[in-house]
Scaffold this motif. Structure first.
Motif, PDB file in Angstrom:
ATOM      1  N   MET A  64       0.827  -1.209   0.000  1.00  0.00           N
ATOM      2  CA  MET A  64       0.000   0.000   0.000  1.00  0.00           C
ATOM      3  C   MET A  64       0.858   1.254   0.000  1.00  0.00           C
ATOM      4  N   ARG A  65       2.165   1.066   0.142  1.00  0.00           N
ATOM      5  CA  ARG A  65       2.972   2.282   0.233  1.00  0.00           C
ATOM      6  C   ARG A  65       3.772   2.563  -1.019  1.00  0.00           C
ATOM      7  N   ALA A  84      -4.969  14.127   4.706  1.00  0.00           N
ATOM      8  CA  ALA A  84      -3.561  14.393   4.429  1.00  0.00           C
ATOM      9  C   ALA A  84      -2.765  13.103   4.444  1.00  0.00           C
ATOM     10  N   SER A  85      -1.566  13.205   3.970  1.00  0.00           N
ATOM     11  CA  SER A  85      -0.694  12.049   3.987  1.00  0.00           C
ATOM     12  C   SER A  85      -0.421  11.619   5.424  1.00  0.00           C
ATOM     13  N   GLY A  86      -0.469  10.327   5.680  1.00  0.00           N
ATOM     14  CA  GLY A  86      -0.199   9.841   7.021  1.00  0.00           C
ATOM     15  C   GLY A  86      -1.398   9.895   7.938  1.00  0.00           C
ATOM     16  N   SER A  87      -2.562  10.247   7.399  1.00  0.00           N
ATOM     17  CA  SER A  87      -3.722  10.382   8.279  1.00  0.00           C
ATOM     18  C   SER A  87      -4.340   9.034   8.625  1.00  0.00           C
ATOM     19  N   GLY A  88      -4.051   7.976   7.848  1.00  0.00           N
ATOM     20  CA  GLY A  88      -4.571   6.656   8.199  1.00  0.00           C
ATOM     21  C   GLY A  88      -5.530   6.066   7.185  1.00  0.00           C
ATOM     22  N   LYS A  89      -5.611   6.640   5.998  1.00  0.00           N
ATOM     23  CA  LYS A  89      -6.550   6.125   4.986  1.00  0.00           C
ATOM     24  C   LYS A  89      -6.193   4.695   4.562  1.00  0.00           C
ATOM     25  N   SER A  90      -4.922   4.527   4.208  1.00  0.00           N
ATOM     26  CA  SER A  90      -4.511   3.188   3.753  1.00  0.00           C
ATOM     27  C   SER A  90      -4.722   2.159   4.850  1.00  0.00           C
ATOM     28  N   THR A  91      -4.470   2.577   6.079  1.00  0.00           N
ATOM     29  CA  THR A  91      -4.649   1.657   7.195  1.00  0.00           C
ATOM     30  C   THR A  91      -6.096   1.174   7.278  1.00  0.00           C
ATOM     31  N   ILE A  92      -7.042   2.105   7.092  1.00  0.00           N
ATOM     32  CA  ILE A  92      -8.458   1.712   7.129  1.00  0.00           C
ATOM     33  C   ILE A  92      -8.745   0.680   6.040  1.00  0.00           C
TER      34      ILE A  92
HETATM   35  N1  LIG Z   1       3.699  -0.863   8.935  1.00  0.00           N
HETATM   36  C1  LIG Z   1       3.746   0.277   9.627  1.00  0.00           C
HETATM   37  N2  LIG Z   1       4.607   0.415  10.643  1.00  0.00           N
HETATM   38  C2  LIG Z   1       4.657   1.534  11.349  1.00  0.00           C
HETATM   39  N3  LIG Z   1       3.888   2.602  11.141  1.00  0.00           N
HETATM   40  C3  LIG Z   1       3.008   2.554  10.136  1.00  0.00           C
HETATM   41  C4  LIG Z   1       2.883   1.385   9.325  1.00  0.00           C
HETATM   42  N4  LIG Z   1       1.929   1.599   8.394  1.00  0.00           N
HETATM   43  C5  LIG Z   1       1.469   2.833   8.623  1.00  0.00           C
HETATM   44  N5  LIG Z   1       2.110   3.433   9.657  1.00  0.00           N
HETATM   45  C6  LIG Z   1       1.861   4.760  10.196  1.00  0.00           C
HETATM   46  O1  LIG Z   1       0.468   4.918  10.334  1.00  0.00           O
HETATM   47  C7  LIG Z   1       0.075   6.211   9.931  1.00  0.00           C
HETATM   48  C8  LIG Z   1      -1.009   6.136   8.872  1.00  0.00           C
HETATM   49  O2  LIG Z   1      -0.471   5.601   7.697  1.00  0.00           O
HETATM   50  P1  LIG Z   1      -1.306   5.393   6.351  1.00  0.00           P
HETATM   51  O3  LIG Z   1      -0.435   4.672   5.370  1.00  0.00           O
HETATM   52  O4  LIG Z   1      -2.605   4.783   6.669  1.00  0.00           O
HETATM   53  O5  LIG Z   1      -1.526   6.901   5.852  1.00  0.00           O
HETATM   54  P2  LIG Z   1      -2.252   7.417   4.542  1.00  0.00           P
HETATM   55  O6  LIG Z   1      -3.384   8.232   5.000  1.00  0.00           O
HETATM   56  O7  LIG Z   1      -2.562   6.289   3.638  1.00  0.00           O
HETATM   57  O8  LIG Z   1      -1.140   8.326   3.918  1.00  0.00           O
HETATM   58  P3  LIG Z   1      -0.805   8.539   2.363  1.00  0.00           P
HETATM   59  O9  LIG Z   1      -1.851   9.484   1.892  1.00  0.00           O
HETATM   60  O10 LIG Z   1       0.554   9.132   2.382  1.00  0.00           O
HETATM   61  O11 LIG Z   1      -0.844   7.205   1.731  1.00  0.00           O
HETATM   62  C9  LIG Z   1       1.318   6.900   9.459  1.00  0.00           C
HETATM   63  O12 LIG Z   1       1.746   7.759  10.467  1.00  0.00           O
HETATM   64  C10 LIG Z   1       2.331   5.822   9.244  1.00  0.00           C
HETATM   65  O13 LIG Z   1       3.616   6.259   9.583  1.00  0.00           O
END
Ligand SMILES: Nc1ncnc2c1ncn2[C@@H]1O[C@H](COP(=O)(O)OP(=O)(O)OP(=O)(O)O)[C@@H](O)[C@H]1O
Ligand SMILES: [Mg+2]
Lengths: 395, 222, 320
Positions: free
Chosen positions: A394-395, B39-47
């Motif tokens: 995803m990254r 914003a970037s890093g807000s947690g979208k991908s995590t969801i």
């Molecule tokens: N495997 C991991 N290990 C440690 N921290 C993580 C991991 N994956 C995500 N994070 C942290 O969780 C937070 C949310 O990450 P996420 O990838 O969900 O952001 P995002 O909203 O998708 O950002 P972007 O728009 O840049 O993709 C970030 O602060 C990131 O550093």
């Protein structure tokens, strides 16, 4: 691994191997080389074992040597008459033989004195004698030579005779009356057959003595009993049975191939560690790929299975390749260099052919020695890869 | 259809912990088109990865069709993804040395179906996204738009009910982005549930989008 | 100690097994102690991942052990050429006191590991993985068996002595043997053969009545009486010699390796019958194909061994 083979997964695995071509070709080459060395060593030693076993079968059942002060000395022929009286002994033959060093070529011949009217103590000798005209040995100036001897003599311009230098420095000229080829090349190659009279003359031996005595028994199971009787009768004589020689040959070669194998195992484990090291450090590209696979619904088991296919295909190809190369090297090229390790650098024995002696069990043995080791080295790395967090993708 | 209840996700990074999601709750009905922005890093991908069962929540519950997927073992969560989820990634994430068709059938491989069925299904999706003519070409030789369509075809070969797209337009120019949106519209018309995480403002004003959710620092802003 | 290439291969694989099974053992103990399927802790996730490693390791060991068992028997057979007095594998196996135990351990471990893999399969199909704890407890126990086998095997090869004269199968498998095998010869062979067929009939009846406890027990007994009756009665018809009772010579080329077919069908049949049956009772899931495989292989075994005396009788008009 259990259910039916997944062709698409296999295809995927092959593709994945090709994708990382450079690294995999390196592994393939090293592994092929290891299998090649291992198989060659095994094939050579099995061949020699076969050869020696057939030699051993030709050997006399019991050979008697006399020892004096710890050194082998000639045996009085008078003992023959006493020995023949022992129950179970079928025949007793005194032998006159020895090595003759041919200085010019720097080789040793085995010179054997035969009496054409006696029963020969090995079937092979008997065959050679039967095939030739007995009159050769009646005239004291003829001899029969093995094909290896013939070659050496030829190279030194002795086309149809040879001058032996006797013990007192005189020349003894013998005509080459015939050449014999033997299927058991290892022994017969360097042999010269002459009459007993000539042999006594060349070696300068007392006519009432023999080099050693060979004994034939009617029932091979009685050999241990007969041996103990002989020892009782003549405590200064050492008895060597066919079985003694067979076991000691077997031991020497098991030892040699064992040594080689031990070396191989060390190499294999070094290899194991290199592979382990290589496979456990995954590139970010590989991590991503695993992430994709997981995201589209591959289980950990599927990923491990795919990796297993990969390592199996790779190691099996290397195995086959190494095997074919070794077969060609040993039986096609007669194993240059490597055979010396097993036969020794001795100049005593002129060249002989390695007989083909490979069966299915050897293949299995080689397989078990190689492929499982490689697969084992990939178990933990593939498992580690399969446990990677999929959100890498995803990254 | 998709329900997140009080979900928290903490990443342990050595000593310190990163709280990626804080106690969020979310409800998506079947057939909805939902956009997650932030914003970037807000947690979208995590969801998204939690919903797909790719990672597990630290606490809380995730229900899809009333079934909890937060505590599924690997076997079952993979099975769940295979049957229900189609993934579209930011950088296509295709395997460059495989042909178009081989890439598309990757999700089918583990279930070892019969070759005929694979053939039929692959043809079907390739027709749908007009890449059938390129079936045997290597994907690395395709144009960006074609690669994107291959990635979508791969996501749809299992006929999933839920489409998850993580920044699908991040690498596309505006023409291709519009093309993608057309495809997503079509998918919505087929009554699939669509979740898109993006920064791309293009998505915010679409009339086919049912709901735009803003995520900030691991929390959902209403 | 003699290091033939075969022995080196076996020892090397033993070393690999030892290494991997030890890792699996450590993981198993941890999982057994700490497993909590309701927990969300990183520890639990870690354990879940490690549990797959154990599965892979055991698969690796088991699928290598199957051919290795045959290879081991073959090696012993081959060693009998070197060792004075031994005519077939049995002389070699019995050249040390614990040779027979090693053999028993080898067979037992195949059953145990096979059973573990069946259980593993069932467990992975279960959404709650309810057998995980049981599975890993079992492995921790099986590890001890594997360890004993490896230790026995290493000391077996270490104490093999070429120059020592051993007995051949003719004296080992006879009434005069000093071991407990001779006890078998005290039983009337008609009784043993009767028990053998009796168990088989019982098994068939249990199969059709779908009575799994009786099926399991009859399979266990069947295995025992099969081997006993093979030694006492059936083997003599294979060799066509009333005094030759060896269970190993069957494997030799002179008898077309019929022993391999016999043992594979017998072990497969009783494995699926016994282990499959136990698994059904443990998991409460019906798995009719196991019983089917079992009954088919066992019937096949009975058919082969019965054929020898019958053909002999038809040919020569008398019993041995
Ligand atoms: N495997 C991991 N290990 C440690 N921290 C993580 C991991 N994956 C995500 N994070 C942290 O969780 C937070 C949310 O990450 P996420 O990838 O969900 O952001 P995002 O909203 O998708 O950002 P972007 O728009 O840049 O993709 C970030 O602060 C990131 O550093
Ligand atoms: Mg993101």
């Amino acid at each position: 691994m259990k259910s039916k083979i997944n062709i698409f997964l296999m295809e995927y695995a092959i593709n994945s191997l090709l994708r990382r071509g450079g690294k995999n070709i390196f592994i393939l080459l090293i592994f092929t080389l290891l299998v090649f060395l291992l198989s060659s060593a095994l094939f050579i030693s099995e061949s020699i074992k076969l050869e020696l076993n057939s030699v051993v079968k030709q050997l006399p059942q019991i050979t008697l040597q006399r020892f004096q002060a710890g050194r082998q000395v000639d045996v009085p022929t008078s003992r023959v008459d006493k020995l023949i009286l022992i129950e179970g002994i079928q025949s007793v033959v005194p032998r006159v033989w020895g090595y003759y060093y041919f200085k010019v070529a720097g080789v040793n011949f085995s010179v054997v004195g035969v009496d054409a009217f006696e029963e020969q103590y090995t079937k092979q000798l008997q065959d050679i004698i039967d095939k030739t005209d007995i009159s050769v040995f009646k005239q004291d100036n003829s001899m029969l030579v093995g094909s290896g001897v013939r070659r050496v003599l030829d190279e030194n311009y002795y086309k149809d005779f040879f001058n032996f230098v006797t013990h007192d420095g005189k020349w003894k000229r013998l005509n080459i009356a015939g050449v014999f080829n033997s299927d058991v090349s290892l022994e017969a190659n360097d042999m010269i057959l002459i009459s007993k009279k000539s042999a006594y003359e060349i070696f300068g031996m007392d006519k009432t003595m023999a080099t050693d005595i060979v004994v034939k028994v009617s029932n091979p199971t009685e050999i241990p009993m007969i041996v103990s009787k002989i020892n009782e009768l003549y405590p200064d004589m050492r008895t060597i049975t066919q079985d003694d020689i067979r076991v000691s040959y077997q031991n020497i070669f098991d030892y040699k191939s064992g040594f080689f194998l031990a070396l191989f195992v060390v190499c294999a484990f070094t290899f194991f560690i290199i592979i382990y090291d290589k496979a456990s450090g995954l590139s970010s590209e590989e991590k991503k790929e695993i992430g994709i696979l997981k995201a589209v619904g591959w289980r950990m088991d599927d990923i491990i299975k795919e990796k297993f296919y990969e390592s199996f295909i790779l190691s099996f190809c290397a195995f086959l390749l190494g095997l074919v190369l070794a077969l060609f090297f040993v039986y096609g090229l007669q194993a240059p260099l490597l055979r010396d390790v097993f036969i020794g650098y001795s100049q005593l024995k002129p060249p002989f052919n390695l007989p083909f002696n490979v069966d299915f069990a050897h293949m299995i043995l080689l397989f078990l020695l190689s492929v499982p080791v490689y697969i084992a080295s990939t178990i933990i790395p593939s498992w580690k890869a399969s446990t990677l967090d999929a959100d890498e993708v995803m990254r | 259809m998709i329900k997140l209840e009080k979900v928290t996700k903490v990443f342990a990074q050595g000593q310190n912990e990163v709280v990626a999601l804080k106690d969020i709750s979310l409800h998506v009905r079947g057939g909805e088109f939902v956009v997650l922005k932030g914003a970037s890093g807000s947690g979208k991908s995590t969801i998204l990865s939690l919903i797909a069962g790719l990672s597990k929540p630290t606490c809380g519950e995730i229900l899809v069709d009333g079934k909890s997927i937060s505590k599924l073992f690997d076997n079952f969560s993979a099975m769940f993804r295979r049957e229900n989820i189609g993934f579209i990634f930011q950088k296509y994430n295709l395997i460059p040395t495989l042909s178009v068709k081989e890439n598309i059938i990757v999700p089918l491989i583990p279930s070892n179906p019969d070759p005929k069925e694979i053939q039929i299904r692959a043809c079907e999706v390739m027709e749908k996204f007009s890449i059938a003519s390129k079936a045997d070409m290597l994907v690395k030789n395709l144009s960006g738009g074609e690669q994107q369509r291959v990635a979508i075809a791969r996501a749809l070969i299992n006929n999933p009910r839920i489409i998850i797209a993580d920044e699908p337009t991040a690498n596309l120019d505006s023409k291709l982005s519009l093309e993608l949106i057309e495809i997503l519209k079509k998918l919505k018309a087929e009554n699939r549930t669509i979740l898109v995480a993006t920064h791309d403002p293009l998505f915010f004003e679409l009339d086919c989008v049912d709901c735009v959710i803003e995520v900030k620092n691991g929390e959902i802003l209403k | 100690m003699t290091l033939t290439p075969e022995i080196i291969a076996l020892l090397m694989l033993d070393a690999l097994f030892l290494f991997f099974s030890f890792i699996a053992f450590v993981i198993s103990v941890r999982i057994y102690l700490k497993w909590d399927s309701s927990s969300f802790s990183p520890l639990q996730y870690g354990l879940e991942k490690q549990s797959y490693l154990v599965g892979v390791v055991i698969k690796y060991i088991f699928f290598l052990k199957l051919p290795l068992f045959l290879f081991y028997v073959y090696t012993c057979d081959k060693l009998s050429n070197i060792i004075t007095g031994a005519m077939c594998a049995s002389g070699v196996v019995n050249s040390v006191d614990f040779g027979l135990y090693l053999m028993v351990f080898k067979i037992l471990n195949l059953y145990l590991f096979g059973f573990w893999l069946l259980l593993h399969q069932v467990d992975l199909k279960d959404e709650k993985q309810s057998f995980t704890k049981l599975k890993f407890l079992l492995f921790a126990i099986f590890f001890i068996f594997l360890l004993s086998e490896i230790i026995l095997e290493v000391s077996f090869f270490a104490s093999l002595n070429i120059s020592k004269i051993v007995s051949c199968c003719g004296t080992l498998f006879s009434a005069t043997s000093s071991s407990y095998i001779s006890l078998l010869f005290k039983i009337d062979s008609a009784v043993l053969v009767g028990l053998f067929y009796g168990c088989f009939v019982l098994m068939v009846v249990a199969y059709f009545l779908k009575n799994s406890p009786i099926f399991i027990v009859s399979n266990g007994l069947f295995l025992f009486f099969s081997i006993a009756s093979l030694i006492i009665f059936f083997s003599t018809y294979v060799y066509e010699l009333p005094t030759h009772n060896c269970p190993f010579c069957l494997l030799q080329k002179e008898y077309y390796g019929v022993g391999y077919v016999m043992y594979i069908s017998l072990f497969m049949g009783t494995f699926y019958g016994f282990c499959g049956g136990v698994l059904q009772r443990v998991s409460q899931i019906v798995m009719p194909h196991y019983a089917l495989i079992s009954i088919v292989s066992n019937t096949f075994y009975v058919a082969i061994v019965s054929l020898y005396p019958i053909v002999y009788r038809l040919h020569n008009g008398v019993w041995l």
